[in-house]
Write a protein that holds these residues in place. Structure first.
Motif, PDB file in Angstrom:
ATOM      1  N   VAL A 172       0.890  -1.457   0.037  1.00  0.00           N
ATOM      2  CA  VAL A 172       0.014  -0.154   0.278  1.00  0.00           C
ATOM      3  C   VAL A 172       0.847   1.219  -0.637  1.00  0.00           C
ATOM      4  O   VAL A 172       0.544   2.216   0.259  1.00  0.00           O
TER       5      VAL A 172
ATOM      6  N   GLU B 299      -8.949   5.776  -1.158  1.00  0.00           N
ATOM      7  CA  GLU B 299      -8.356   5.914  -2.974  1.00  0.00           C
ATOM      8  C   GLU B 299      -6.765   4.749  -2.314  1.00  0.00           C
ATOM      9  O   GLU B 299      -6.176   4.380  -3.131  1.00  0.00           O
ATOM     10  N   ILE B 300      -5.772   4.526  -0.986  1.00  0.00           N
ATOM     11  CA  ILE B 300      -5.242   4.508  -0.921  1.00  0.00           C
ATOM     12  C   ILE B 300      -5.307   2.662  -1.656  1.00  0.00           C
ATOM     13  O   ILE B 300      -4.672   1.690  -2.231  1.00  0.00           O
TER      14      ILE B 300
ATOM     15  N   ILE C 159       3.244   2.513   2.419  1.00  0.00           N
ATOM     16  CA  ILE C 159       3.293   3.579   3.751  1.00  0.00           C
ATOM     17  C   ILE C 159       4.640   2.954   4.564  1.00  0.00           C
ATOM     18  O   ILE C 159       5.375   2.271   3.761  1.00  0.00           O
TER      19      ILE C 159
ATOM     20  N   THR D  40      -2.604   1.014   7.199  1.00  0.00           N
ATOM     21  CA  THR D  40      -2.998   2.438   6.491  1.00  0.00           C
ATOM     22  C   THR D  40      -3.867   3.250   7.202  1.00  0.00           C
ATOM     23  O   THR D  40      -3.056   4.270   7.918  1.00  0.00           O
TER      24      THR D  40
ATOM     25  N   LYS E 280      -5.835   1.864  -5.511  1.00  0.00           N
ATOM     26  CA  LYS E 280      -4.825   2.409  -5.651  1.00  0.00           C
ATOM     27  C   LYS E 280      -4.288   1.059  -5.539  1.00  0.00           C
ATOM     28  O   LYS E 280      -3.638   0.236  -6.821  1.00  0.00           O
TER      29      LYS E 280
ATOM     30  N   LYS F 206      -9.729   8.975   1.818  1.00  0.00           N
ATOM     31  CA  LYS F 206      -8.181   8.779   1.919  1.00  0.00           C
ATOM     32  C   LYS F 206      -7.647   7.232   1.745  1.00  0.00           C
ATOM     33  O   LYS F 206      -7.487   6.893   1.462  1.00  0.00           O
TER      34      LYS F 206
END
Ligand code: NAD
Length: 421
Positions: A103, A378-379, A105, A352, A382, A375
């Motif tokens: 992801v 979105e992560i 991060i 996340t 994607k 948010k």
């Protein structure tokens, strides 16, 4: 066969290393990188005493493992369970490294655990155990070093005790040392639901890809704790029918659909999903093998194995749990045309939003729930689409695709940092 028995026979660390080896081979990773990434960077084993309510002293065993720190500080939950072992914690820490990379991060992977059945302890004993364990691992945790979070049988209260203990030691309040805290202590809106919400975002994307209509889908959920019960609620909100759920005591089936909110209330009152009015009690295996379209394993490792994979009826399997499927079972499911959203992608919503919580803590900032969820979506979307693209391009199943993305990112970070000294 009881799922608990199967769990005992398969070593999660062997599974984790095998999954890594398969991806490393496919990526043609150099022998040096394979040696580095195949082992945890740090392993701490602690034996610590706790005074029990009757005045006696018990000594407990706990672990904190940091698998890889190339992309940032270690991040991963703390689990309380009677079957916790060093190998299990090592596997969970390695999976955290890949999950954070999938992801994107900026964390490495860590995990912790204590060998204990907390249901047999009083609240005061659990607090004593937590504070002493936090003290023992405080030599390697910290907001810039390693940030624990909740996992099986730990929750926001556990995190509050760890945060308080750590803060008492350093002499000032350090909210960023743990995530998954209660909101008044700097916890994030949306963190409690994040693992399940993130999983459901990936299920929605997978359903689009597979042409599945969620309102006509039947869902089975294994494990009815934080990840499983909230996933059931969110799938019901998508219009799907929850036809089977289980917990550590057994399962229930209702082809007409269970109301997850009522099952949650029932479990709260009775300590089990079993006996829920109108549903049929069943064993744990019947829930995994239930007649359904979507299966959400949300309990423990090694639940779908070579023994039962052939009997899974769901077309879509969404791994809210960590490590529920063995590599042999992966192959069986793949050959049977099942679509699997792998754990390191599917349940990455938890870490996340933990990352969002940590960012808010470090900045003394607060985001509202709509911002957090937007948010997160979105992560997750994607990461799902990057994994799907890799899977289609390389003609590999979704787990291999997620591993190829993740292992390459960690390998790149490790190589570009170089080998010190
Ligand atoms: P939890 O303690 O809240 O719930 C675990 C549930 O699994 C309980 O309902 C328990 O009764 C049930 N269970 C245990 N053994 C079972 C069995 N053999 N069959 C059926 N049910 C069984 O834990 P959780 O936080 O929901 O974690 C569940 C899984 O999700 C774990 O694999 C965990 O690592 C993973 N996970 C959790 C988070 C998180 O944020 N909580 C994040 C990522 C992944």
């Amino acid at each position: 066969m009881a799922t608990e028995q199967m769990t005992a026979r398969i070593n999660a660390w062997d599974v984790a290393q095998e999954q890594f080896d398969l991806a490393a081979e496919r990526l043609n990773l150099s022998p040096g990188l394979r040696k580095i990434l195949r082992e945890p960077r740090r392993t701490l084993i602690v034996k610590f005493p706790v005074k029990m309510d009757d005045g006696s002293v018990q000594v407990y065993t706990g672990y904190r493992v940091q698998h890889n720190l190339s992309r940032g500080p270690a991040k991963g939950g703390i689990r309380y369970h009677q079957d916790v072992s060093l190998d299990e914690v090592k596997a969970l820490a390695m999976w955290m490294t890949w999950k954070c990379a999938v992801v994107g991060i900026p964390y490495g992977g860590g995990k912790g655990g204590v060998v204990v059945d907390p249901k047999k302890l009083s609240l005061r004993e659990v607090e004593g155990l937590t504070r002493r364990f936090a003290t023992e691992i405080s030599i390697i945790i910290g907001p810039e070093r390693d940030i624990p979070a909740p996992d099986v049988n730990t929750n926001a209260q556990t995190m509050a005790w760890i945060m308080d203990t750590y803060s008492m030691h350093v002499g000032y309040t350090v909210p960023g040392v743990v995530t998954g805290k209660p909101i008044p202590l700097g916890g994030s809106e949306g963190r409690n639901e994040a693992t399940a919400r993130g999983a459901v975002y990936t299920i929605v994307e997978a359903a689009k890809h597979l042409g599945m209509d969620l309102p006509s889908c039947r869902v089975a959920v294994q494990g009815f704790g934080n990840a499983g019960s909230i996933a059931a609620q969110l799938m019901a909100e998508e219009g799907s029918k929850i036809v089977a759920v289980s917990d550590s005591t057994g399962g229930i089936l209702d082809p007409n659909g269970l109301d997850p909110n009522r099952v949650i209330a029932w479990k709260k009152e009775h300590g089990t999903v079993q006996g829920y009015p109108g549903a049929k009690d069943c064993g744990q295996a019947e829930v995994l093998e239930a007649d359904c379209d979507i299966l959400i394993p949300a309990a423990l490792e090694n639940q779908i194995t070579a023994q039962n994979a052939g009997r899974i009826k769901a077309r879509l399997i969404a791994e809210a749990a960590n490590g529920p499927t063995t590599p042999e079972a992966d192959e069986i499911l793949h050959r049977a045309g099942k679509f699997l959203i792998p754990d390191i992608l599917c349940n990455a919503g938890g870490v996340t939003v933990s990352y969002f919580e940590w960012v808010q803590d470090l900045n003394r900032d607060f985001w509202n729930e709509a911002t957090v969820n937007a948010k997160l979506k979105e992560i997750m979307v994607k990461a799902f689409n990057a994994t799907l693209e890799m899977s289609l391009k390389e003609q590999v199943h979704m787990r291999m695709a997620a591993y190829m993305l993740a292992v390459q990112r960690v390998a790149d970070a490790t190589s570009v940092r170089g080998l010190y000294p």
